[in-house]
Every structure is written in C-alpha cells, then in structure tokens.
Design an enzyme around this catalytic site. Structure first.
Site, PDB file in Angstrom:
ATOM      1  N   LYS A  67      -9.965   1.179  -2.521  1.00  0.00           N
ATOM      2  CA  LYS A  67     -10.123   0.647  -1.164  1.00  0.00           C
ATOM      3  C   LYS A  67     -11.513   0.943  -0.604  1.00  0.00           C
ATOM      4  CE  LYS A  67      -7.588   0.790   3.269  1.00  0.00           C
ATOM      5  NZ  LYS A  67      -6.467   1.477   3.950  1.00  0.00           N
ATOM      6  N   CYS A  91      -5.115  -3.523   2.674  1.00  0.00           N
ATOM      7  CA  CYS A  91      -4.852  -3.274   4.091  1.00  0.00           C
ATOM      8  C   CYS A  91      -6.051  -3.520   5.016  1.00  0.00           C
ATOM      9  CB  CYS A  91      -4.283  -1.866   4.256  1.00  0.00           C
ATOM     10  SG  CYS A  91      -3.414  -1.600   5.827  1.00  0.00           S
ATOM     11  N   GLU A 117       0.844  -1.191   0.000  1.00  0.00           N
ATOM     12  CA  GLU A 117       0.000   0.000   0.000  1.00  0.00           C
ATOM     13  C   GLU A 117       0.885   1.249   0.000  1.00  0.00           C
ATOM     14  OE1 GLU A 117      -3.850   1.642   2.533  1.00  0.00           O
ATOM     15  OE2 GLU A 117      -2.312   0.480   3.580  1.00  0.00           O
TER      16      GLU A 117
END
Length: 280
Positions: free
Chosen positions: A119, A162, A45
């Site tokens: 995301k 993440c 990331e």
C-alpha cells in the site's frame, strides 16, 4: 476452454482478530461460489486479521514471518479452489523488522504467488467517528511501487488498497501500464464510506475505462471500529453490475473484454488525454 477470467467475485467480510476463523469464513464462501470458467476472487483489506489493536498487526507479521504462514495458507486456498485469489491485504514484516507493509498478494490457480503490492498511501487522518483519528504509519511502512500483473491473455490486473482510492493518479498510472481490471480491497470507515465510497469507485472506473472490483470490511468489529462494506463490481462505463450492503458474503459479475474494448474504441479517452504521463 477460453483462457479468459470470465468471472469476477468479491468476498465481503467482518474480519476478526483471529486468523483461523477468518480463513474458515473465506473457505466457506469459496465453496459456495458458482464458478463458470475461471474466477478471480478479491478479499478485503486486512482479510486475515482485523478488529484488534494496531500493534497486533505488527505482532502477527513478526510471528508469521519466518514460515510465511499467511502466504502459504492463502496460496493453498487458491490452489484448492483453482482460482486467481487477490488476497486483499496482509501484514508482512519489513527487512528492518520494526514495521510491516500492508500487502496485497495475488495467487494463481496453481497456488503460485504471482504479484505483490504494498500500500502506497497510508491512512493518517482525522475522522468524525468513534476512533476520531487514524495513524496507519505508526506501524506500517508505505510501499514504493505500483503493480500490474497479467492474469491471462485478456486480464491485466492493477492493484490498489483502500485509501489509494482517493488518488486518481495511481489509477491513471495502472491504466497506462495496461490494467483493464483494478482491485480495491478496503476497510473504509462507515463515515467516509457513506460519503465517498461509491462516488470514488465509479469515478475511477469511468476515468480509466476499467472494471473496478472492490471488496470491503463491513459492520462493527471487535475493537468497536465500524466499516462501511458495500462491496461492488463496476463496469468500464461506471455501472454497478453487482453489489451488496453490509452483510457478509459474496457477489460476482461477468468480465466482458468485448464490452471494454467497445467502450474504449467509441470514446478513446487515453488517446485524447493531453496530460497523461506514463508513471512506473
């Protein structure tokens, strides 16, 4: 040559708030990879810019928006090294121009962008570290959809980033859409990583009978933030087949379609699941 992606690789970074230096490090690692057949390479990331102020990511998205510089540079690396490059995440400006998406872009060995995932779950939490609290939504717009892309006849790749790791429903959705490899580019904090990183990764692999490929940021960054690292590749049985601690560098493992199919045949979890819903 078999068209399967035979090698899965992760590059672990301690990214700087300096795009060019990060690109140089990535290329150094790519040049050192021992590639047999095809290779899928995952970056962490915020691979091209990390360790500055949160507002700096928005400024970068604005500065690179018109020319798509970040995308062009990553696409060039994929083409040069003839790899499928899963470029962890980069900031891409929203249409409104007031925020950016934390976006994972996938590039083919010919340099074509073949997928993008924004995301979904934003990291707005309190953590007992030197930052104390994180508010990703201040400058970041959440994504709106999942992403699974067919890499070749053997690999269906599911994308996550993440904090998504804490939401098993996302991984179940990716698996129900056919994913047999799921990537997890991350910048897990040292505190949360030490407590939960490995357990969550292994759980997602076991639950969905998929390969989990996880690349992390590692160490102390320019702004004092500490990330956990411990990048790893996990089999559909939950075994850690390649890993590293907090050093910068790369590790690889072999993808085995035969092993994956054997595990799914001997324990047909998806067919037995009484609660499964095919989310899109």
């Amino acid at each position: 040559m078999d068209n399967a992606v035979t090698t899965l690789s992760v590059i672990q970074m301690r990214s700087l708030p300096d795009v060019e230096k990060n690109l140089t490090f990535i290329e150094e690692q790519l040049s050192c990879l021992s590639i047999k057949g095809e290779n899928l390479v995952l970056l962490p990331e915020c691979c091209l810019f990390f360790g500055g102020k949160d507002a700096d990511q928005l400024a970068l998205a604005k500065a690179t928006h018109v020319e798509n510089n970040l995308i062009k540079q990553l696409a060039s690396l994929a083409k040069k090294y003839k790899i499928t490059l899963v470029a962890g995440s980069i900031p891409l400006l929203t249409e409104q121009g007031d925020k950016f998406t934390n976006s994972c872009c996938v590039f083919s060995a010919t340099g074509e962008q073949i997928a993008r995932y924004d995301k979904l779950h934003l990291f707005d939490v309190a953590v007992d570290d030197n930052e104390k609290s994180y508010l990703e939504s201040r400058y970041t717009a959440a994504g709106k959809s999942t992403a699974v892309v067919q890499i070749n006849d053997h690999i269906n790749l599911g994308l996550s980033i993440c904090y998504d790791l804490r939401f098993p429903e996302l991984f179940r959705s990716l698996a129900s859409q056919g994913a047999n490899v799921i990537t997890v580019p991350s910048a897990f904090t040292k505190v949360t990583g030490e407590a939960h990183w490995q357990a969550l990764l292994q759980s997602r692999a076991i639950e969905n009978q998929v390969y989990i490929v996880a690349a992390g940021q590692a160490g102390q960054h320019a702004n004092g933030r500490e990330t956990w690292g411990h990048s790893m590749i996990i089999s559909p049985w939950g075994e850690i087949i390649s890993s590293m601690a907090q050093e910068r560098g790369s590790v690889s493992a072999t993808f085995s379609l035969e092993q994956l199919q054997k595990i799914r045949k001997s324990m047909p979890v998806e067919a037995h699941n009484q609660f499964i819903t095919k989310l899109k």
